[in-house]
Design a protein around this motif. Structure first.
Motif, mmCIF file in Angstrom:
data_model
loop_
_atom_site.group_PDB
_atom_site.id
_atom_site.type_symbol
_atom_site.label_atom_id
_atom_site.label_comp_id
_atom_site.label_asym_id
_atom_site.label_seq_id
_atom_site.Cartn_x
_atom_site.Cartn_y
_atom_site.Cartn_z
ATOM 1 N N ALA A 53 0.815 -1.217 0.000
ATOM 2 C CA ALA A 53 0.000 0.000 0.000
ATOM 3 C C ALA A 53 0.847 1.265 0.000
ATOM 4 O O ALA A 53 0.394 2.308 -0.478
ATOM 5 C CB ALA A 53 -0.924 0.005 1.211
ATOM 6 N N ILE A 54 2.056 1.201 0.556
ATOM 7 C CA ILE A 54 2.929 2.380 0.583
ATOM 8 C C ILE A 54 3.775 2.349 -0.682
ATOM 9 O O ILE A 54 4.831 1.737 -0.725
ATOM 10 C CB ILE A 54 3.838 2.381 1.828
ATOM 11 N N GLY A 55 3.274 2.977 -1.721
ATOM 12 C CA GLY A 55 3.981 2.970 -2.993
ATOM 13 C C GLY A 55 3.896 4.317 -3.679
ATOM 14 O O GLY A 55 3.869 5.370 -3.039
ATOM 15 N N THR A 56 3.802 4.269 -5.004
ATOM 16 C CA THR A 56 3.841 5.500 -5.785
ATOM 17 C C THR A 56 2.638 6.387 -5.525
ATOM 18 O O THR A 56 2.729 7.608 -5.622
ATOM 19 C CB THR A 56 3.896 5.163 -7.279
ATOM 20 N N GLY A 57 1.477 5.793 -5.205
ATOM 21 C CA GLY A 57 0.290 6.611 -4.996
ATOM 22 C C GLY A 57 0.442 7.600 -3.864
ATOM 23 O O GLY A 57 0.064 8.768 -3.982
ATOM 24 N N VAL A 189 8.189 1.371 6.566
ATOM 25 C CA VAL A 189 7.335 1.901 7.626
ATOM 26 C C VAL A 189 8.125 2.816 8.553
ATOM 27 O O VAL A 189 7.663 3.901 8.934
ATOM 28 C CB VAL A 189 6.696 0.745 8.422
ATOM 29 N N ILE A 190 9.331 2.396 8.914
ATOM 30 C CA ILE A 190 10.166 3.212 9.791
ATOM 31 C C ILE A 190 10.508 4.548 9.126
ATOM 32 O O ILE A 190 10.465 5.613 9.756
ATOM 33 C CB ILE A 190 11.448 2.447 10.179
ATOM 34 N N VAL A 191 10.806 4.500 7.820
ATOM 35 C CA VAL A 191 11.135 5.727 7.089
ATOM 36 C C VAL A 191 9.932 6.658 7.018
ATOM 37 O O VAL A 191 10.048 7.871 7.273
ATOM 38 C CB VAL A 191 11.649 5.393 5.673
ATOM 39 N N ILE A 192 8.763 6.125 6.692
ATOM 40 C CA ILE A 192 7.594 6.993 6.551
ATOM 41 C C ILE A 192 7.201 7.581 7.896
ATOM 42 O O ILE A 192 6.755 8.735 7.979
ATOM 43 C CB ILE A 192 6.418 6.237 5.894
ATOM 44 N N LEU A 193 7.373 6.822 8.980
ATOM 45 C CA LEU A 193 7.117 7.385 10.305
ATOM 46 C C LEU A 193 8.123 8.487 10.622
ATOM 47 O O LEU A 193 7.781 9.511 11.226
ATOM 48 C CB LEU A 193 7.177 6.282 11.366
ATOM 49 N N GLY A 194 9.381 8.279 10.218
ATOM 50 C CA GLY A 194 10.391 9.321 10.397
ATOM 51 C C GLY A 194 10.074 10.574 9.591
ATOM 52 O O GLY A 194 10.258 11.701 10.072
ATOM 53 N N VAL A 195 9.563 10.375 8.376
ATOM 54 C CA VAL A 195 9.191 11.511 7.532
ATOM 55 C C VAL A 195 8.029 12.276 8.157
ATOM 56 O O VAL A 195 8.000 13.514 8.128
ATOM 57 C CB VAL A 195 8.826 11.015 6.114
ATOM 58 N N ILE A 196 7.065 11.543 8.721
ATOM 59 C CA ILE A 196 5.926 12.204 9.380
ATOM 60 C C ILE A 196 6.412 13.044 10.562
ATOM 61 O O ILE A 196 6.001 14.193 10.744
ATOM 62 C CB ILE A 196 4.901 11.153 9.844
ATOM 63 N N PHE A 284 -0.510 6.495 8.001
ATOM 64 C CA PHE A 284 0.321 6.588 6.803
ATOM 65 C C PHE A 284 -0.245 7.526 5.744
ATOM 66 O O PHE A 284 0.504 8.099 4.960
ATOM 67 C CB PHE A 284 0.527 5.210 6.183
ATOM 68 N N TYR A 285 -1.554 7.677 5.695
ATOM 69 C CA TYR A 285 -2.151 8.466 4.629
ATOM 70 C C TYR A 285 -2.674 9.816 5.113
ATOM 71 O O TYR A 285 -2.225 10.867 4.640
ATOM 72 C CB TYR A 285 -3.291 7.673 3.967
ATOM 73 N N VAL A 286 -3.604 9.792 6.047
ATOM 74 C CA VAL A 286 -4.261 11.031 6.453
ATOM 75 C C VAL A 286 -3.269 12.011 7.074
ATOM 76 O O VAL A 286 -3.203 13.189 6.692
ATOM 77 C CB VAL A 286 -5.423 10.737 7.423
ATOM 78 N N ILE A 287 -2.469 11.531 8.021
ATOM 79 C CA ILE A 287 -1.500 12.430 8.664
ATOM 80 C C ILE A 287 -0.444 12.881 7.659
ATOM 81 O O ILE A 287 -0.023 14.049 7.666
ATOM 82 C CB ILE A 287 -0.852 11.726 9.876
ATOM 83 N N SER A 288 -0.017 11.982 6.772
ATOM 84 C CA SER A 288 1.006 12.339 5.786
ATOM 85 C C SER A 288 0.541 13.457 4.865
ATOM 86 O O SER A 288 1.265 14.439 4.651
ATOM 87 C CB SER A 288 1.390 11.106 4.960
ATOM 88 N N VAL A 289 -0.665 13.314 4.305
ATOM 89 C CA VAL A 289 -1.130 14.342 3.365
ATOM 90 C C VAL A 289 -1.463 15.642 4.094
ATOM 91 O O VAL A 289 -1.318 16.732 3.519
ATOM 92 C CB VAL A 289 -2.353 13.846 2.565
ATOM 93 N N CYS A 337 15.417 6.477 -0.309
ATOM 94 C CA CYS A 337 14.428 5.661 0.407
ATOM 95 C C CYS A 337 13.173 5.463 -0.429
ATOM 96 O O CYS A 337 12.598 4.370 -0.482
ATOM 97 C CB CYS A 337 14.075 6.309 1.741
ATOM 98 N N ILE A 338 12.758 6.534 -1.096
ATOM 99 C CA ILE A 338 11.572 6.448 -1.951
ATOM 100 C C ILE A 338 11.804 5.458 -3.081
ATOM 101 O O ILE A 338 10.898 4.721 -3.485
ATOM 102 C CB ILE A 338 11.205 7.840 -2.485
ATOM 103 N N LEU A 339 13.021 5.429 -3.585
ATOM 104 C CA LEU A 339 13.356 4.466 -4.636
ATOM 105 C C LEU A 339 13.167 3.037 -4.136
ATOM 106 O O LEU A 339 12.660 2.167 -4.856
ATOM 107 C CB LEU A 339 14.793 4.686 -5.103
ATOM 108 N N LEU A 340 13.545 2.777 -2.893
ATOM 109 C CA LEU A 340 13.319 1.458 -2.301
ATOM 110 C C LEU A 340 11.827 1.195 -2.121
ATOM 111 O O LEU A 340 11.362 0.063 -2.290
ATOM 112 C CB LEU A 340 14.039 1.355 -0.953
#
Length: 561
Positions: A53-57, A189-196, A284-289, A337-340
């Motif tokens: 689910a955590i991809g290009t979208g 998941v760890i990266v996206i949480l770090g980004v948030i 992952f989605y609502v808080i990120s956007v 990281c996004i590339l991964l």
């Protein structure tokens, strides 16, 4: 090429090499293996659900939605579609927990609705994933252009590297695939949480520029952008356009329904993965956007998918946010990281495509040779057939990446919406059959919280978005007389294909719609019950120390999900 033509194969697998013996089922030569191996553990299923689910979208496509509609529109659309996705997942979870079929949700459509719906669902779902896999590879080539523009290194080089790697990982067996995806998805998941967390710090003025942005960009340039028209109408058009991008971002959350054939103890692992979908959507989605809308104005020229032709190659709005904050080096790290992220998503997408066509073949709705698996339980011919369509990514070599990406998004989104529609219809029929046959609610391992009424509501929204998602094709391209034929074709092509598959199969095979009183809720259930009991007995004998990485997952990662 041999077609079986069975309408409803009822598979009762013992987990090793069981072969159907019921009338109309697949006839397999002696010694020929057609069974998948249950090699996916609970942690594998959980992380595959998240990783897919955590991809290009989310990572890249959010930039397109933000540039077109503004931060408030993006937040509303991602939240609303997230609720719809949760309803779809609950509907799928109720059926998958009751009867974990190797063919996934196509089997539920066959049993509970009509074999023609299962046929159409299976083939459209396969079409979705043979398109989304090269789409992910296209996105990967776009991400790499952050460092190496296409005029320096041909995108075909990176597409080739991606292609070889994902085919090799899928070829080495489900255990290797599951372990690889587990660790890669854990990293994601760890990266996206770090980004948030970083985004929150930047929004509060903790960056090098010490600029407390807050909701400044919601005022200037504004919370809502306009599209096609001015005023309230333009803001609504812009908002509705983001519904498509939000739908694309969530595509893949339903893939846990395909993994049931290779999941250990699916009655526990599948509902657990689905129950947690709600929290993943929020985090992952609502808080990120929400945060990225606070950090990047929708009129920023840095957004790669902005209307401006002079936009740069920074594909992700998260990278743009860090660039605007003036943090050195970190944009390069995050882009890597996004590339991964994209690589992981393309890897799991090829897996799903392979298992989907394999499931169709198991039901006699695809060539029989696609059911063959090797000693590792890998359906190698199904893998080869699915991998061949990855070559579509080479369209990047001679076409603009953003144009190809947009066409793929249109095609994949309509196939994804039709998949959700089919799952919801199957669930509604399943509930009707369960009620007609008086199955006690306490016998259900998992029950959708809103029941069939939640599925009815989600079905209405999915159909509405499917029919209206590309309204701008009729109004926004003066070159073609205010009609964009390319967008129209790629946006709606899936609907006639879906309908023709249903009508054609029903006409040729003379199938009948399942009746609630006689719908097959039981075939194969006894075998799965025995397999579950044996698995739980084996697990009881094992100490936690002998479970590979189990202690690490439970201690450091599992609590996150």
């Amino acid at each position: 090429m041999v077609w079986n033509g069975t309408d409803d194969s009822k598979l009762e697998s013992d987990g090793v090499r069981a072969v159907e013996t019921q009338p109309g089922s697949i006839q397999v030569p002696p010694g020929r293996n057609i069974e998948l191996h249950r090699g996916l553990k609970a942690r594998h299923i959980t992380m595959i659900a998240i990783g897919g689910a955590i991809g290009t979208g989310l990572i890249i496509g959010t930039g397109s939605a933000l540039a077109k509609a503004g931060p408030a529109s993006v937040l509303i659309s991602y939240t609303f579609i997230g609720f719809i996705v949760y309803l779809v997942m609950c509907a799928l979870g109720e059926m998958a927990a009751w009867l974990p079929l190797p063919s996934g949700f196509t089997g539920y459509a066959v049993r509970f609705v009509d074999p023609a719906l299962g046929f159409a669902l299976g083939w459209t779902y396969w079409c979705k994933y043979i398109l989304i896999t090269p789409n992910q590879m296209t996105a990967g080539a776009l991400v790499i252009q952050y460092w190496l523009p296409a005029d320096k290194v041909n995108p075909g080089v990176w597409i080739t590297v991606f292609f070889i790697l994902i085919v090799s990982i899928n070829y080495f067996g489900v255990r290797f695939f599951g372990e690889f995806e587990f660790w890669l998805s854990s990293f994601k998941v760890i990266v996206i949480l770090g980004v948030i967390l970083l985004s929150l710090i930047l929004a509060l003025g903790g960056g090098p520029d010490h600029d407390r942005k807050g909701f400044r960009y919601w005022k200037d340039p504004g919370a809502f952008n306009t599209y096609i028209d001015d005023g309230a109408a333009g803001r609504f058009y812009a908002f509705w356009s983001t519904m498509v991008q939000a739908t694309f971002a969530y595509l893949g959350t339903e893939l846990v329904g395909v993994t049931v054939g290779e999941a250990q103890n699916p009655r526990k692992t599948i509902p657990r993965a689905i129950k947690l979908t709600f929290f993943r959507i929020v985090v992952f989605y609502v808080i990120s956007v929400l945060l990225v809308g606070m950090l990047v104005p929708y009129d920023s020229e840095e957004l790669a998918f902005a209307v401006s032709a002079s936009s740069s190659a920074a594909a992700s709005p998260f990278v743009v946010a860090i660039v605007l904050a003036g943090i050195p080096a970190l944009p390069h790290i995050l882009n890597a990281c996004i590339l991964l992220f994209v690589f992981s998503a393309s890897n799991s997408d090829l897996y799903i495509a392979t298992r989907t066509i394999y499931g169709l073949a198991r039901e006699g709705k695809a060539p029989r040779f696609l059911t063959y698996t090797d000693a590792r339980g890998v359906p190698i011919y199904s893998l080869a057939a699915s991998a061949a369509f990855c070559l579509l990514a080479y369209m990047n070599v001679s076409n603009d990446s953003k144009t190809v990406f947009g066409y793929f998004v249109n095609l994949v989104t309509i196939f994804g919406l039709l998949t959700w529609v089919s799952i919801l219809v199957a669930h509604i029929f399943f509930v009707r059959a369960r009620e007609a046959q008086k199955v006690p609610l306490e016998d259900l391992p998992f029950r959708a919280p809103l029941g069939k009424w939640g599925s009815y509501f989600a079905l209405f929204i999915c159909i509405l978005v499917s029919l209206t998602k590309s309204y701008d094709a009729f109004t926004h391209n003066p070159k073609w007389g205010n009609f964009d034929h390319k967008t129209f074709i790629t946006s709606y092509l899936g609907i006639p294909i879906y309908i023709l598959l249903i009508i054609g199969y029903k006409f040729i095979k003379k199938t009948e719609m399942a009746r609630p009183e006689t719908a097959d809720l039981w075939s194969g259930k006894a075998a799965i019950d025995r397999e579950e009991e044996e698995f739980l007995a084996r697990q009881a004998e094992l100490s936690e120390k002998k479970q590979n990485y189990g202690w690490f997952y439970k201690t450091f990662i599992g609590w996150l999900f």
